[in-house]
Design an enzyme around this catalytic site. Structure first.
Site, PDB file in Angstrom:
ATOM      1  N   HIS A 199       0.832  -1.217   0.000  1.00  0.00           N
ATOM      2  CA  HIS A 199       0.000   0.000   0.000  1.00  0.00           C
ATOM      3  C   HIS A 199       0.857   1.253   0.000  1.00  0.00           C
ATOM      4  O   HIS A 199       0.567   2.228  -0.666  1.00  0.00           O
ATOM      5  CB  HIS A 199      -0.888   0.012   1.241  1.00  0.00           C
ATOM      6  CG  HIS A 199      -2.193  -0.670   1.024  1.00  0.00           C
ATOM      7  ND1 HIS A 199      -3.040  -0.996   2.041  1.00  0.00           N
ATOM      8  CD2 HIS A 199      -2.787  -1.076  -0.099  1.00  0.00           C
ATOM      9  CE1 HIS A 199      -4.109  -1.582   1.561  1.00  0.00           C
ATOM     10  NE2 HIS A 199      -3.979  -1.652   0.252  1.00  0.00           N
ATOM     11  N   ARG A 306      -6.986  -3.962 -13.224  1.00  0.00           N
ATOM     12  CA  ARG A 306      -6.941  -5.091 -12.284  1.00  0.00           C
ATOM     13  C   ARG A 306      -8.278  -5.145 -11.538  1.00  0.00           C
ATOM     14  O   ARG A 306      -8.515  -4.330 -10.648  1.00  0.00           O
ATOM     15  CB  ARG A 306      -5.805  -4.883 -11.276  1.00  0.00           C
ATOM     16  CG  ARG A 306      -4.398  -4.953 -11.862  1.00  0.00           C
ATOM     17  CD  ARG A 306      -3.380  -4.645 -10.770  1.00  0.00           C
ATOM     18  NE  ARG A 306      -2.035  -5.092 -11.100  1.00  0.00           N
ATOM     19  CZ  ARG A 306      -1.041  -4.263 -11.427  1.00  0.00           C
ATOM     20  NH1 ARG A 306      -1.241  -2.972 -11.482  1.00  0.00           N
ATOM     21  NH2 ARG A 306       0.156  -4.744 -11.684  1.00  0.00           N
ATOM     22  N   ARG A 342      -8.720  -7.120 -17.032  1.00  0.00           N
ATOM     23  CA  ARG A 342      -8.231  -8.457 -16.672  1.00  0.00           C
ATOM     24  C   ARG A 342      -9.255  -9.173 -15.807  1.00  0.00           C
ATOM     25  O   ARG A 342      -9.811  -8.589 -14.873  1.00  0.00           O
ATOM     26  CB  ARG A 342      -6.911  -8.315 -15.904  1.00  0.00           C
ATOM     27  CG  ARG A 342      -6.322  -9.655 -15.524  1.00  0.00           C
ATOM     28  CD  ARG A 342      -4.937  -9.506 -14.974  1.00  0.00           C
ATOM     29  NE  ARG A 342      -4.932  -8.971 -13.625  1.00  0.00           N
ATOM     30  CZ  ARG A 342      -3.820  -8.692 -12.951  1.00  0.00           C
ATOM     31  NH1 ARG A 342      -2.645  -8.875 -13.519  1.00  0.00           N
ATOM     32  NH2 ARG A 342      -3.875  -8.216 -11.729  1.00  0.00           N
ATOM     33  N   GLU A 441       2.963 -14.573 -17.948  1.00  0.00           N
ATOM     34  CA  GLU A 441       3.652 -14.254 -16.692  1.00  0.00           C
ATOM     35  C   GLU A 441       4.172 -15.514 -16.001  1.00  0.00           C
ATOM     36  O   GLU A 441       4.701 -15.446 -14.897  1.00  0.00           O
ATOM     37  CB  GLU A 441       2.757 -13.424 -15.763  1.00  0.00           C
ATOM     38  CG  GLU A 441       1.353 -13.907 -15.598  1.00  0.00           C
ATOM     39  CD  GLU A 441       0.467 -12.947 -14.816  1.00  0.00           C
ATOM     40  OE1 GLU A 441       0.964 -11.987 -14.212  1.00  0.00           O
ATOM     41  OE2 GLU A 441      -0.746 -13.188 -14.802  1.00  0.00           O
ATOM     42  N   ASP A 465       5.254 -10.969 -12.285  1.00  0.00           N
ATOM     43  CA  ASP A 465       5.213 -12.401 -11.972  1.00  0.00           C
ATOM     44  C   ASP A 465       6.214 -13.192 -12.807  1.00  0.00           C
ATOM     45  O   ASP A 465       6.779 -14.168 -12.323  1.00  0.00           O
ATOM     46  CB  ASP A 465       3.793 -12.950 -12.199  1.00  0.00           C
ATOM     47  CG  ASP A 465       2.913 -12.674 -11.006  1.00  0.00           C
ATOM     48  OD1 ASP A 465       3.383 -12.896  -9.871  1.00  0.00           O
ATOM     49  OD2 ASP A 465       1.776 -12.217 -11.190  1.00  0.00           O
ATOM     50  N   ARG A 475       8.121 -12.069  -4.935  1.00  0.00           N
ATOM     51  CA  ARG A 475       8.159 -10.627  -5.183  1.00  0.00           C
ATOM     52  C   ARG A 475       7.788  -9.794  -3.968  1.00  0.00           C
ATOM     53  O   ARG A 475       7.959  -8.579  -3.953  1.00  0.00           O
ATOM     54  CB  ARG A 475       7.287 -10.264  -6.399  1.00  0.00           C
ATOM     55  CG  ARG A 475       5.829 -10.562  -6.242  1.00  0.00           C
ATOM     56  CD  ARG A 475       5.085 -10.445  -7.557  1.00  0.00           C
ATOM     57  NE  ARG A 475       4.273  -9.255  -7.631  1.00  0.00           N
ATOM     58  CZ  ARG A 475       3.271  -9.080  -8.476  1.00  0.00           C
ATOM     59  NH1 ARG A 475       2.968 -10.016  -9.355  1.00  0.00           N
ATOM     60  NH2 ARG A 475       2.572  -7.986  -8.486  1.00  0.00           N
TER      61      ARG A 475
HETATM   62  C1  PEP Z   1       2.465  -8.727 -13.521  1.00  0.00           C
HETATM   63  O1  PEP Z   1       2.537  -9.817 -12.935  1.00  0.00           O
HETATM   64  O2  PEP Z   1       3.424  -8.181 -14.094  1.00  0.00           O
HETATM   65  C2  PEP Z   1       1.186  -7.995 -13.545  1.00  0.00           C
HETATM   66  C3  PEP Z   1       1.013  -6.931 -14.289  1.00  0.00           C
HETATM   67  O3  PEP Z   1       0.197  -8.441 -12.748  1.00  0.00           O
HETATM   68  P1  PEP Z   1       0.126  -8.207 -11.169  1.00  0.00           P
HETATM   69  O4  PEP Z   1       1.216  -7.260 -10.795  1.00  0.00           O
HETATM   70  O5  PEP Z   1      -1.230  -7.686 -10.916  1.00  0.00           O
HETATM   71  O6  PEP Z   1       0.349  -9.601 -10.662  1.00  0.00           O
HETATM   72 MG    MG Z   2       0.738 -10.875 -12.318  1.00  0.00          MG
END
Ligand code: PEP
Ligand code: MG
Length: 581
Positions: A199, A306, A342, A441, A465, A475
């Site tokens: 956040h 998203r 998405r 991804e 990802d 991550r």
């Molecule tokens: C990603 O994985 O790069 C992506 C855009 O999706 P998120 O960050 O929502 O997992």
């Molecule tokens: Mg992702």
């Protein structure tokens, strides 16, 4: 005074120079003591009062939010209020006080530890990070119990603060506290915890102030009042800089600010390379309210919406109508520009209800995103129908997250066809030619990208990802954040394979992960053949500037050279050199 530097993860760009203000961590002050039975009910009352004070506090902050405040802020404070109303935080500690005959601070901390442990098992990375919200809310309650002001102590010193730049150094900064930062014009903030998707990171970007997270032990190493430099671009903090460093950074800061002003001039300029190649710069959004930032950014469409945010912090799933209205609002507001939405990228906690957390051994590898949707066809069907209905009101594309097999894609297509059929039977309008894209991804999908390119209308590379899975680096884990590197030769190869697969089958390919918004990587990605970038709105102009200085012929040759390297140590300096062209 000793000068030294600390390295973390820069999550919001810019340079700030100012005095450190350490934000206390009330959780560390909690002690455990036993109470005689006669005082137990008083302690329960003290606990209830603290909850009521914090609730009132947050409600006031929520109500005082200006329209200009970042949209995320309101929803984050809403989350905190919801958590506070949940029995697990407002009632269970009372039982603990009674059963354990202990003090209120200890009871709520025990309960928090329990909840946090459950959050840590959540598969979805975004949701897992929400454990910080629980910690932040509890911290607020504990501050009240300890007799500290529930808002930041620095409020009292506000006039002093306005005269000098103050940089907050915290264990973690809550969204409610962030409002005060905005009011007091804080220059930057540093967090000991968090990742790029925390956040704090999202807020820092929307407030447009430099920020660094994952600076472990920052509050032990930095003293209150010390002069510090925050370089959000490099993720570096310099404590007690000497004169020459300070002069150098003042210069860099001036240059940075001047550049930001200059960037506004290219807002309406088309993103075209010197030799005439069109590059599409799109924006990522999380809630319909983000459209305002998209419009202000100069982005030409939305490359990633998203939708998870619509499903979070609530007990009931949003029904078809609610989803339709949210997607339609975005489609209409974008007035015919591309809006790529998405489908749900949720983890194991599908109800988004803190009471029904599902645990599994390897959450990032579990039943998430499209896997989850395919295992819950009813849930998927509701979203697909809502998306199709919204497609009648603008240019909507559907994007499927986390594909790893063609089977998942084919099953999705089948469900999409069924949803179309049901809408046709009900005479509900939708775009019959709605484009269907897939996120690349997972390394398996990148390696097999040609097969996906053949069967999809477009591809979008989720580098966040893709890097995580290729390099086997969580991550969200700050202990391995230094190893998370988009320039790793294996990552670059997978991106290149995906772009080439798109070229071969004439399908557009975009990057929508954080890499797309990193202007140091723009030329490399263009050289690799990328023509579509989707990023946080605040990055659009700096990326556009790189595009305007790009020459395809030069970049292609340079990218080929970089891709032939197998050693990260050689790639990094070459990419830096790349940006000089
Ligand atoms: C990603 O994985 O790069 C992506 C855009 O999706 P998120 O960050 O929502 O997992
Ligand atoms: Mg992702």
């Amino acid at each position: 005074m000793i000068s030294f530097s600390l390295h973390g993860v820069g999550v919001s760009s810019g340079i700030a120079i100012g005095q450190a203000h350490l934000v206390s961590n009330a959780l560390l002050e909690v002690v455990h003591y036993q109470l005689p039975p006669a005082l137990i009910e008083d302690e329960v009352k003290r606990f209830s009062n603290a909850i009521a004070i914090v609730k009132n506090d947050l409600e006031q902050i929520h109500a005082s939010l200006k329209h200009s405040a970042p949209a995320e802020l309101g929803s984050f404070i809403g989350t905190h209020l919801m958590m506070l109303s949940d029995k697990s935080l407002s009632e269970v500690p009372k039982d603990i006080i009674r059963n354990e005959q202990c003090n209120a601070e200890w009871a709520i901390k025990l309960q928090m530890d329990d909840i946090v442990e459950q959050f840590e098992q959540i598969e979805d990375e975004y949701l897992r990070e929400r454990k910080q919200d629980v910690i932040q809310v509890v911290e607020r309650v504990i501050k009240v119990l300890l007799g500290h002001p529930s808002q930041l102590a620095i409020q009292q010193q506000s006039s002093a603060i306005q005269e000098r730049k103050v940089i907050l150094v915290a264990h973690d900064i809550s969204p409610a506290d962030a409002i005060q930062f905005k009011q007091h014009q804080f220059a930057a903030f540093i967090n000991e915890v968090g990742g790029v998707t925390s956040h704090t990171a999202i807020l820092a970007r929307s407030l447009n102030i430099p920020s660094i997270v994952a600076l472990q032990r920052a509050r032990d190493l930095i003293n209150d009042g010390e002069l510090i430099i925050v370089d959000g671009n490099q993720g570096v903090v310099i404590v007690n800089p000497d004169k020459s460093i300070l002069t150098e950074y003042k210069l860099r800061q001036e240059q940075w600010e001047l550049e930001q002003q200059k960037l506004q001039r290219i807002k309406l300029t088309k993103a075209v390379t010197i030799d005439g190649a069109n590059i599409e710069l799109l924006a990522n959004i999380e809630v319909p309210e983000d459209v305002a930032a998209v419009k202000a950014s100069g982005a030409t469409g939305i490359g990633l919406y998203r939708t998870e945010f619509l499903f979070m912090n609530r007990r009931e799933m949003p029904d078809e109508e609610e989803q339709f209205l949210a997607y339609k609002a975005v489609a209409e507001a974008m007035k015919g520009a591309e809006v790529t939405i998405r489908t749900l990228d949720l983890g194991a906690d599908k109800q988004m209800n803190p009471d029904s957390i599902v645990t599994c051994a390897n959450p990032a590898l579990g039943l998430r995103a499209v896997r989850l949707c395919l295992s819950e066809p009813q849930l998927f069907n509701t979203q697909l129908r809502a998306l199709l209905r919204a497609s009648h009101y603008g240019k909507v594309n559907i994007l499927i997250p986390m594909l790893s097999t063609l089977g998942e894609l084919r099953q999705t297509k089948l469900l999409l066809e069924r949803a179309k059929l049901s809408l046709s039977n009900e005479n509900i309008p939708f775009d019959p030619h709605i484009a269907l894209g897939g996120m690349i991804e997972v390394p398996a999908a990148a390696i097999n990208a040609e097969a996906f390119a053949k069967e999809l209308d477009f591809l979008s590379i989720g580098t966040n990802d893709l890097i995580q899975y290729t390099l086997a680096i969580d991550r969200t884990d700050d202990t391995v954040a230094h190893l998370y590197n988009p320039l790793h030769p294996s990552v670059l190869k997978l991106i290149s394979m995906t772009i080439k697969a798109g070229e071969k089958f004439g399908k557009p390919v975009s990057v929508c992960g954080e890499m797309a918004g990193d202007s140091k990587l723009t030329k490399l990605l263009i050289g690799m053949g990328l023509r579509q970038f989707s990023m946080h709105p605040s990055h659009v102009l700096s990326v556009k500037q790189q595009v305007l200085h790009s020459e395809m012929r030069v970049l292609n040759a340079h990218a080929r050279k970089i891709l032939s390297y197998t050693d990260l140590d050689k790639i990094e300096p070459l990419v830096a050199k790349f940006n000089l062209h």
